[in-house]
Every structure is written in C-alpha cells, then in structure tokens.
Motif scaffolding. Sequence first.
Motif: not given
Length: 786
Positions: A472, A551, A554-556, A587-593
């Motif tokens: 992370t 990721c 999708e989120h941006k 950011f990817a980790y927090e979005n479970r990637v």
Amino acid sequence: MRNLKAKGSPASQVAGTTGVARVHESATKHVSGTAIYVDDMLEPRGTLYGAVGYSSIAKGRITGMDLSAVRQSEGVVDILVVEDIPGVTDIGAVFGGDPILTSEEIKYQGQPIFVVVAETEQQARRAVKQAKIEFVEDVPTLDVIEALTAQQFVRPSHFMSHGDAQAALAKAPKRLQAEQHVGGQEHFYLEGQVALVVPAEDGGMLVYSSTQHPSEVQKLVAEVLSVPANRITVDMRRMGGGFGGKESQAAGWACMAAALVLKTGKPVKLRLPRVDDMTMTGKRHPFYNTYDIGFDEQGLIQGADIMVAGNCGHSADLSDAIVDRAMFHADNAYYLADVSIAGHRCRTNTVSHTAFRGFGGPQGMMIIERAMDDIARAVGKDPLDVRKLNLYSAGGRDTTPYHQTVEHNVLLELIEQLEQNSDYRARRAEITQWNKTSRVLQRGLALTPVKFGISFTLQHLNQAGALIHIYTDGSIQVNHGGTEMGQGLHTKIIQIVAEALAIDPHEIQITATRTDKVPNTSPTAASSGTDLNGQAARNAALTLKQRIAECVAEHKACGRDSVRFADGRIYWGDQGESMSFADGALFAYENRVSLSATGYYKTPKIWYDREQAKGRPFFYFANGAAVSEVVVDTLTGEYKVLAVDILHDVGRSLNPALDCGQIEGGFIQGMGWLTTEELKWNDKGVLLSNGPATYKIPAISDTPKRFKVDLFARANEEDTVYHSKAVGEPPFMLAISVWSALRDAISSLSNYQVSPPLDTPATPERVLNAMMATREQAAEQKGKGR
C-alpha cells in the motif's frame, strides 16, 4: 572499450527502465563483501558440518569398508551410508545412473561412498580421511575413441540429415577429411558446491542451496527423504557463479545434507573444498569430432558428413540434450544443403560430465569452423571469404540440418559491419607481409561468426512463472523462477517490471528464488533466464496494472482508455488529473482490489520430432562475430592475444552494460577453454588437474590490450520481452576466433598452404607440435612440386 548505446532502442528512455545501462542490483554488496551467499548465512544453533568420503579409484568394486576410526574421530556425530537413505537412492537428473552414495560398484574416481557429520567443518574433514576402504580395481575406459569403437554409450545415438550427403560428396570436385579432439572445461565458479539444510515442522526442511535449479533440488530431496514435495522448500538468493555446473549437480549435496538432518535432527551444512569439488563434479564434455566435406573450387560446400562424439563420463546426466545441441550447432552459421550428422554419447570412467555455458553448442561448432579454415587453405582463399560464401542466406539457402528455417537472418550484414569497423582487410594485408619478414614471431588473424539457437532443447522446460506483490505504500516485491549467479538477471527483471508499471526501479525489491513462492520452475540455463522469467514477471505486472487502471476508471468516472501510467504517476480523464503510483496502490487496496498477481509464460512456436530429426527447436537465433589477432613465438609455442573486436546481436538491449559484461566475460571464459584450461587424468582415471595450481583459468593479464565490444543495432523481430535477445551463452563461442587465429599464424609458416592440426586446449606445447607438423607437411608438398 565498450559501446553502451542500445542502438536499436527508442531515442528517449524513461530513466532506469529497459534499454539503459543500470548498475547490477547487488554490485555494491559484491564489491563491499556484504552479499550473502549460502556459506555466509548465519547458521542455526547446533548446526553440524558434513564431509564426503569418495572413491580413490576409477573402476572396480568395494570389497571391504571399516568406518570405525571415522566414528571415533573427534567431534563426529554420525555417518551416512547408502543403507540409511529412506527413499530413492538414484538421483539422476533425467535418466538413472547417479546413485547418491555407493556401497558396491565404483564407476569413477570421486564417487561418493559415505558422508560424515561433525561439530565443526575441520573435524568432519579430518574424520573422513580415517576411513579404511578396500577395492578390487578394474581397468577404466578413459579414451572416447575406445568407448566409441566399443559402442559404450550412456544413451542411444542420434542422427539427423538434410538432402543426400553421400551422393553430394561423391560428386564434389574437392574433398577433405579431418578429426578433432576438443577438450573439456572445469566450471571453476568462485563459490563451490554448498548446501545448508534446516529441519522444519511436520517432517519438512528448508534447504539453502547454491543451485541453478531449485525445483529439481526440491524434487530430489523429497524423493530421497520419501516425503511429499510440499514439505521441502528450497531458497536460493544468489550464487557465486554457476556456468551450468549447478544445474543438475548441485542437488546431490543438498540431498546428502537433508538425509543427515533426518538422521540427526540437527541443521547440517555441506560445503565442498575446491579439490573435492573439482574431483567429484562434472565438467564440460570433451568431444571427438570428424568431418568428411566436399566443396567446389571456390570453397562452396557441396556435401558434408559430420560426427560428434561426447565423452559423457560414467552416466547420462544431461548428456542426451548436450550432444543433441552439439548436433544442432554443427552447422554454426553455414548452409549445408546435403548433410548427415551423427551424435554419440560415449561412456567412460570419469565423473559424469554436465551442463556448461553453451551446453554442447561450442563443441559442435568447432568442427565446422575447422572445416572453414581447412577449405580456405585448400582453395587458396582468405578464410573469411570462404565463411561468407557459405553463410545462410535467402533464396533456398536457409534451412538447417534439422529442417528449421533461419528467419530474420542478419549474419552477413553483421559480419560485413565488423569486417569494416575492425579494418580486417588492411590488417590481413599488413600481417601477411609482416609474417614474411619476421624470423621468430608470427601473427594470425581470424573472423568467426556465431549463430546460436535460443530455447531449451527439452520442450517442457520452456516455461516460467512469477509472483508480484504491490504494497500500500507503492513498494513492490517480485519473485520469479530464475536464479541469480552474477549475470544480472534480477537487475533486468527489475527494469522490465519498472517499465511495465512506469515506476522508479528503486521501488522494486526482488527476493530469493523460493519453491514455495513460484513452483515447478525451470533451471536458469540455456540463456533463457530473462526470456522466460522476464516475460512472466511482465505479464504479472501487466495484470496488476490492468486491475489498478480498471479501479481508477470505475471510481473516477472516466474511460479505461484514459487511464495511463507514466513517470511514477497514474493519470486519468481529459483534464490530466493524476496521483502518485503509491497513492494509486492505496486507492486500489481501499477499493478491495487484489494487489498480488502471478504471471506465466511459455515459449511459442517451438517443437521437435526426435524420431524424424525435424522441427523448430529454437524460438530464434542470437548472432555475433569476433575478430581476434594473436602473435606466436615459433621457438616455444607461446602466444598472446593482441586484439579482439566483437559485434554481437542482443536485440533491443535491456541493459547494455550488463550485456557487454556478459559478452566480455563469455569471450574470456571461451578463450580459456580453447587455450589454457587443460583437464588431465592419469592412466588410472585419477584427476590430476584438481586445483588452481594445476588448472589454469585466464588471468586479467590474459585480457587483450585492445578489447572492443559493440552491440548490433537490431531489435529482435520475434516477440521476446521488449524485443531483446539472450546473451548468456552465445558470446562464449566468439572465442573460437582466437583458436582460428592461432591456426592462421601457424599456417603462415607454410605460406598459408597447410591447414595445421591443432586440438584444444591449444596449449603452447600443442601449438609447438602443430608448427612442427606444418613445416613437415609444407616440406613434403614442396618436395612433390605442389
């Protein structure tokens, strides 16, 4: 002198990624003495130390063995004999015939009989000498021709052909026959064979081994202990050199140490002293080669019948594939329209010879390079012109004896570029004139090419895996199946992953090669370490890059195509918004990637039908050429290499500094093989050249004063990792130019009318004998009015 420009590379490069000269990842540790090898590791409390008792004879049987004095020696804890092995006792790499220990038959001097383990290394080595072993000695077979005549083979012979060699030979205007002995070579790695084995839970073991093939060590240790492979973990951070000597023959010492761990319950280290290492381990195969070649008045080959016979030692080891590769390279760079090639695997009573840089290819090339020089003398032409005349080319002259088409052929262009840059023609004229007036010293010049096939000849080995973790904070850990032995594999993998993710290479850490991270790995050999593991690591990196990009998209709320990675940042959208790679990882980790991925690669296009002796065993060919100039003292046979110019084809270089280092090192090692490194056994099969006092590798003083290396400006047209080419083995064979230059200097004594016999290694004694033979033959020809 080096040209470190990767001429075929894009004009601009991201600093530190592929195509630029980046320092070896362990260079500072190497020169400061802080690099940790197996023997440098902190040993667990209670570690015991092993030493091997081996045969003093080359052939016979054990009739009595008394180890009581060994057991009573100071510090001795236990002894291992073959009856103590709970599982398999034959640890042959591919075929049987390599017992871990013997209690009856002796097949070579140095064959392990027992292992003693003691509280200190010195105690173990002293104790092993107390053994009383009685033998009935038999007469060993040591001569390869004797074995060939008696058809004593470790594996069946193999044959390949293209066209009708015998018919072409019968019609050829000119014809020559010759035989050649090519000497073997000791690996002489700086770090000898060593293993440290530590007991673990559930009957498992952690094995630290100086090996090029961790998965094979894992497999054989498990089989010897009769446990599943998942109980054995092999860890290999770095080797102090391998050169093929640790591909198959590192396993035995790890197996012995593991068996002692099972017996004592304590960690065990087994490290071979240099004399024991040289006595008990295999060498480069010596070869006996012959040719029968027909050609026309210009020197164009019409037909060829070639035989290569490898002196394999007492067992097969990897000899089947090694002799196959000698056959595959008996053409080197030359088109042989009508040719037959026979390959024999001869059994003798020496240690089983094994892999060595080039894997039989150099020995196979030697016979055709001799033929080129011989033909040139027979037709009165410069050997370079005969070589160029016979090169592979388009228009029907592009099929090998094993029926593979030579694609993307750059040999003529490469040779002519080197010919011009080295000023070959002017030097040839000057040397020829100089030799006419020099009374004692004679100079020689030769330009020889290399065409070397890249892929394992055993097809299933052409695969690799990798494992990448992104943490992370944006730091990255990479693990792959290749092993680092000083060649810079880990450094190139770092650069490959850095380029794939567009990040600073300093963010990447490569960990020790371990069988519990990447399973079922192939050996780091066949020059395929980067080709295979680099692609696997790149594929893993691209998987992670795809996940992070999806990721972000999708989120941006932006299109996937708008997400790009550059200069350590992740950009998205039309406005050029960005975040650091480290922020992107979080950011990817927090979005479970998932930020962990495996990568896999297998070499495409390759196949070989051994029954038909046809196929495409190689994905592509690496090429090169070298010009060597020598001076020979005609009174003593002593000589010196004066100048070397090399132009070598590495595709789009991943790291020009590392590639030039491999070219320089490979050339010098090849020069040693062909000149000073002489293996000597006495008539009882006892190795006499068993240390640096009796075996001469090249010294820094042997390096030519002029040593110029350039990289050929051409990316690989096959889809290799960033269109690079392998560089580990092909440069070794560039040293054939030194041997050819020596023959050129000797031939000048006959005004270039005689092609001198010169087996290798071309020691001063052999050079002196060749000069005498050349003078005698020249006098005979003059007497006959020829």
